[in-house]
Enzyme design. Structure first.
Site, PDB file in Angstrom:
ATOM      1  N   GLU A   1       0.367 -41.280 -23.683  1.00  0.00           N
ATOM      2  CA  GLU A   1      -1.086 -41.227 -23.711  1.00  0.00           C
ATOM      3  C   GLU A   1      -1.639 -40.204 -23.687  1.00  0.00           C
ATOM      4  OE1 GLU A   1      -0.711 -45.607 -21.177  1.00  0.00           O
ATOM      5  OE2 GLU A   1      -1.039 -43.772 -19.917  1.00  0.00           O
TER       6      GLU A   1
ATOM      7  N   ARG B   1       3.618 -49.992 -17.423  1.00  0.00           N
ATOM      8  CA  ARG B   1       4.138 -48.669 -17.820  1.00  0.00           C
ATOM      9  C   ARG B   1       4.362 -49.013 -19.292  1.00  0.00           C
ATOM     10  NH1 ARG B   1       0.818 -47.529 -14.578  1.00  0.00           N
ATOM     11  NH2 ARG B   1       1.115 -45.852 -12.786  1.00  0.00           N
TER      12      ARG B   1
ATOM     13  N   HIS C   1      -5.787 -47.618 -21.530  1.00  0.00           N
ATOM     14  CA  HIS C   1      -5.218 -47.473 -19.961  1.00  0.00           C
ATOM     15  C   HIS C   1      -6.639 -47.642 -19.193  1.00  0.00           C
ATOM     16  CE1 HIS C   1      -1.823 -45.733 -17.466  1.00  0.00           C
ATOM     17  NE2 HIS C   1      -2.599 -46.453 -16.437  1.00  0.00           N
TER      18      HIS C   1
END
Length: 311
Positions: A263, A234, A285
């Site tokens: 994000e 993360r 991601h």
């Protein structure tokens, strides 16, 4: 029964979701703003979400709602206390992306380890045409065999990365930020020892009180100057301004990130504009998102709905 996908775009436009038609009416929204959610869940029995906040403000109008399905492992977006009060069940999905994330971990590593951007540019920019010799030694790289790979967070993904690293002949060590008991068959060490001795450091831990801001400048200073750092856990586990400083001062050789503190990437992210792709690789991601992983994810969601309604 009515199902509403509130942010279907987050699982991709390329998946076949026709299996959900068996449950009744299916409505798919690419995205839903906080203002749009209450109206879109009015008569839904099931809502399927990824990142949308589910709380009294968003679903207070949903009188028929019985089940919330999260197309992810993390459930920080759910107000579980409110759901319990309403008698609304929720489900999340774990373990669907293990192979995908492990594969992406090695894709990032080899890109940085073997200077693939540099060598591709060397050829594409026509430096190899009529070159002096058949090879080019400007950027050297080493083999994984015999090197030490340090894993922070030994869950399903961490263990899979460990098994692949072992297959390459690397010596794998790991550290548990939460202080969990040692896992049989794996070599647990302190975080400091891992940082000091590992040639590759990869993070596969969840975000919690033990991991937030865990990798700061003091952590980077403990690493080898030749170390490659990878974060596939993360974003907030890493202090991004400290990573930028560590790269600029050559505390580590290179870093690869698939996750960021915010994000999509915000305009004031300290890593924005760091242009040397041989030192820093950032992917948006996507490690979890192979076709196989996303298909497995949605198959699990469908089975959860079947099980919940005894269909």
């Amino acid at each position: 029964m009515k199902l509403a996908f509130l942010d279907a775009k987050t699982i991709g436009d390329d998946l076949d979701l026709s299996q959900f038609d068996q449950f009744g009416e299916v409505v798919k929204y690419s995205f839903s703003t906080p203002e749009e959610v209450p109206g879109r869940v009015l008569d839904a029995d099931v809502i399927i979400v990824n990142k949308i906040l589910i709380n009294e403000a968003s679903i207070g109008t949903a009188k028929n709602l019985k089940l919330v399905c999260v197309t992810a492992t993390g459930t920080n977006n759910l107000d579980k206390e409110y759901l319990d009060k309403r008698g609304i069940a929720w489900r999340n999905v774990a373990g669907y992306s293990t192979e995908s994330v492990a594969q992406h971990t090695f894709a990032m590593l080899f890109y940085l380890l073997e200077h693939l951007r540099y060598y591709d540019d060397y050829v594409k920019n026509d430096h190899y045409t009529n070159d002096t010799i058949f090879t080019h030694f400007e950027k050297t790289f080493y083999e994984l065999k015999g090197k030490t790979w340090g894993i922070i967070g030994l869950g399903n993904i961490g263990r899979r990365v460990a098994s692949i690293a072992n297959a390459f002949g690397a010596n794998v060590i790991y550290s548990s930020p939460s202080g969990a008991a040692p896992q049989e068959g794996f070599h647990q060490v302190s975080l400091d020892l891992l940082l000091e001795t590992a040639d590759i450091v990869s993070v596969h831990a969840p975000l919690n009180k033990y991991t937030e801001n865990l990798i700061d400048f003091s952590a980077f200073r403990k690493m080898k100057k030749s170390a490659i750092f990878l974060n596939l856990g993360r974003g907030p586990i890493v202090v991004e301004k400290d990573l930028k400083r560590a790269l600029e001062t050559d505390e580590i050789r290179a870093a690869g990130l698939d996750v960021l503190s915010e994000e999509p990437m915000c305009t004031d992210n300290p890593l924005r504009g760091f242009s040397d792709s041989n030192r820093l690789l950032i992917t948006p991601h996507i490690a979890w998102a192979s076709i196989e992983a996303r298909t497995k994810l949605m198959n699990i969601i469908a089975e959860q709905i079947k099980e919940f309604f005894s269909l």
